[in-house]
Design a protein around this motif. Structure first.
Motif, PDB file in Angstrom:
ATOM      1  N   ARG A 106     -96.325 -19.172   4.766  1.00 20.76           N
ATOM      2  CA  ARG A 106     -95.057 -19.234   4.742  1.00 20.76           C
ATOM      3  C   ARG A 106     -94.617 -20.140   6.245  1.00 20.76           C
ATOM      4  N   ASP A 107     -95.475 -19.998   7.231  1.00 19.04           N
ATOM      5  CA  ASP A 107     -95.262 -21.140   8.408  1.00 19.04           C
ATOM      6  C   ASP A 107     -95.286 -22.371   7.956  1.00 19.04           C
ATOM      7  N   ILE A 108     -96.219 -22.586   6.998  1.00 14.84           N
ATOM      8  CA  ILE A 108     -96.550 -24.192   6.595  1.00 14.84           C
ATOM      9  C   ILE A 108     -95.059 -24.786   6.237  1.00 14.84           C
ATOM     10  N   GLU A 109     -94.512 -23.932   5.372  1.00 12.29           N
ATOM     11  CA  GLU A 109     -93.118 -24.478   4.751  1.00 12.29           C
ATOM     12  C   GLU A 109     -91.993 -24.267   5.966  1.00 12.29           C
ATOM     13  N   ALA A 110     -92.113 -23.351   6.691  1.00 11.06           N
ATOM     14  CA  ALA A 110     -91.224 -23.126   7.597  1.00 11.06           C
ATOM     15  C   ALA A 110     -90.863 -24.092   8.794  1.00 11.06           C
ATOM     16  N   VAL A 111     -92.189 -24.573   9.190  1.00 12.28           N
ATOM     17  CA  VAL A 111     -91.893 -25.292  10.369  1.00 12.28           C
ATOM     18  C   VAL A 111     -91.382 -26.713  10.194  1.00 12.28           C
ATOM     19  N   VAL A 112     -91.400 -26.867   8.932  1.00 22.03           N
ATOM     20  CA  VAL A 112     -90.979 -28.436   8.367  1.00 22.03           C
ATOM     21  C   VAL A 112     -89.372 -28.077   8.034  1.00 22.03           C
ATOM     22  N   VAL A 113     -89.177 -27.172   7.330  1.00 23.39           N
ATOM     23  CA  VAL A 113     -87.775 -26.950   6.814  1.00 23.39           C
ATOM     24  C   VAL A 113     -86.804 -26.351   7.733  1.00 23.39           C
ATOM     25  N   ASP A 114     -87.180 -25.551   8.771  1.00 28.63           N
ATOM     26  CA  ASP A 114     -86.235 -24.671   9.428  1.00 28.63           C
ATOM     27  C   ASP A 114     -85.202 -25.810  10.110  1.00 28.63           C
ATOM     28  N   PRO A 115     -85.754 -26.765  10.839  1.00 36.07           N
ATOM     29  CA  PRO A 115     -85.126 -27.741  11.551  1.00 36.07           C
ATOM     30  C   PRO A 115     -83.805 -28.330  10.745  1.00 36.07           C
ATOM     31  N   PHE A 116     -84.045 -28.174   9.531  1.00 40.25           N
ATOM     32  CA  PHE A 116     -83.028 -28.962   8.499  1.00 40.25           C
ATOM     33  C   PHE A 116     -81.896 -27.747   7.950  1.00 40.25           C
ATOM     34  N   ARG A 117     -82.202 -26.779   8.394  1.00 44.59           N
ATOM     35  CA  ARG A 117     -81.190 -25.493   8.011  1.00 44.59           C
ATOM     36  C   ARG A 117     -80.008 -25.425   8.851  1.00 44.59           C
ATOM     37  N   SER A 118     -78.865 -25.073   8.317  1.00 47.56           N
ATOM     38  CA  SER A 118     -77.680 -24.879   8.923  1.00 47.56           C
ATOM     39  C   SER A 118     -77.506 -23.379   9.506  1.00 47.56           C
TER      40      SER A 118
END
Length: 456
Positions: free
Chosen positions: A432-444
């Motif tokens: 899950r972290d592999i996705e989250a570390v890249v995706v989270d900065p682009f979440r509002s």
């Protein structure tokens, strides 16, 4: 029900003789002996319209005759690794599987699994297995599998490209074969120039090994299979990687390496991530179209502190160093790393065949990343009693991911983990972290973990 017959294919080609294993061959040979895995590579594809047994036999004859790697068997050596032996001619069987009252797709898949899970006899068997599935007199599938010691994944890609040089009318080559052949490569790797390259690579490894933190303490082994696979398909990750590429001008490979580094560091509790990356070595002179086994490992030691974009920059630099120094004498490398207490058991294999040079060309609009998050699919895959390493991330071709989620684009990866080192729930968090570390900065609305299956 099905019946199986053999179509004998005679072949002949240029080049024959015996040599020691190349560095890439030796690397895979030792890996297979250490893990007990077959590591056979190949697959099943649908037959083309009007394809015939004779036509497939002509392709098999062309490829085996043309490429030394496909005419290679091994010869045992007392007290040491085997030697490779290339034959100038011989006969190989094309299996013809006739289907009666069964689904050709199922038959082809069963055949693929049998080919993949049955070890090659490298001392007696040719290193390629090929079969056709026929239903009602029509060919439906072609199944092919290769012995990994003599052919790697990019070597298969070179085989496919080389088929364009087959003249279907004559069965002969329309142009000479390109790429270094295995016998010549084995001789070249004993030459001073190659040994200087090896020495330079090993000195780089030695410097990086000084930065490797102590190995983590293993967890209590749970019941059940030791090695577990987690499969993730994420359109959101693909979009976030593209946005980050546009911002940093860094291609997707180092970004995914950075995400993996952060995720594994969270798993181990270390401030430094250590990842061995698979190096294709196809960028070296004469290797781009070589049909053989050239892949080795490069070492990335990455500080994961600070903003993620800084980690991306470090990952890019580490990857450049790893690729540059991922070509070396395997025996000398084994002597270098033997007996060390540091943990070098985390691996990354970016299997994508397409170029990623234009990753930074397009920047998706704001909001697309978050909108794609519900499309993420993450679940447990298969399990094995043996695998290589404590963590092994494979990044797959986008086309496979598109089929899986019916999306325009996605990142698909599989994460293998050793449950004797990390409990299943920790492996799931890592995926899950592999996705989250890249995706989270682009979440509002701030970070949110991807939903997924419970650990089991």
């Amino acid at each position: 029900m099905e019946t199986v017959t053999s179509h004998v294919v005679a072949f002949q080609g240029d080049g024959a003789g015996a040599e020691e294993l190349t560095w890439g061959q030796r690397d895979v040979w030792d890996l297979m002996r250490r893990t007990g895995r077959t590591m056979n590579i190949g697959g099943a594809v649908r037959a083309g319209d009007g394809e015939t047994v004779e036509g497939v036999a002509a392709v098999l004859r062309f490829l085996v005759g043309r490429h030394q790697a496909l005419r290679t068997r091994l010869s045992p050596v007392d007290g040491g690794p085997p030697r490779q032996v290339v034959s100038a001619s011989g006969e190989i069987a094309l299996e013809v599987v006739d289907v009666v009252d069964d689904e050709p797709d199922l038959v082809a898949e069963r055949l693929r699994v049998r080919y993949q899970t049955t070890p090659f006899d490298p001392f007696a068997e040719w290193p390629v297995r090929m079969a056709v599935v026929r239903s009602g007199g029509t060919l439906t599938h072609v199944v092919v599998m290769y012995y990994h010691v003599v052919v790697d994944g990019f070597g298969i890609n070179a085989i496919v490209r080389d088929l364009a040089r087959l003249d279907p009318a004559t069965g002969l080559a329309a142009a000479p074969a390109e790429g270094t052949q295995p016998l010549d490569l084995a001789r070249r790797q004993r030459a001073p120039e190659a040994l200087r390259q090896s020495g330079k690579s090993l000195r780089y490894w030695q410097r990086q090994l000084l930065r490797v933190p102590p190995a983590p303490v293993p967890s209590t082994p749970p019941d059940g299979p030791r090695f577990r696979e987690i499969v993730c398909v994420s359109p959101a990750l693909a979009l976030a990687v593209r946005r980050l590429s546009a911002r940093t001008r860094v291609a997707s490979g180092p970004i995914l390496l950075a995400a993996y580094a952060v995720a594994t560091a969270r798993l181990t509790g270390a401030a430094t991530a250590v990842v061995q990356v698979v190096v294709s070595n196809r960028f070296r002179p004469g290797f781009a179209d070589a049909v053989g086994s050239l892949r080795q490992f490069g070492l990335c030691v990455i500080d994961v502190g600070g903003p993620f974009e800084e980690v991306v920059a470090r990952a890019w630099s580490a990857a450049i160093g790893a690729y540059k120094h991922g070509y070396y004498d395997t025996a000398a490398h084994q002597s270098l790393v033997a007996g060390r207490e540091s943990d070098l058991s985390c691996y990354l294999n970016d299997r994508r065949m397409e170029t990623r040079a234009d990753d930074a060309a397009a920047d998706p609009p704001d909001g697309d990343v978050e909108a794609a998050l519900p499309l993420t699919k993450l679940d447990w895959g298969v399990h094995e009693e043996t695998y290589d390493g404590s963590l092994y991330l494979h990044v797959e071709d986008t086309a496979d991911a598109v089929d899986a989620v019916d999306a325009v684009d996605a990142v698909m990866f599989t994460l293998w983990g050793d449950t004797h080192r990390y409990p299943p729930e920790a492996l799931l968090r890592c995926a899950r972290d592999i996705e989250a570390v890249v995706v989270d900065p682009f979440r509002s609305r701030g970070p949110r973990r991807t939903s997924g299956p419970p650990p089991r």
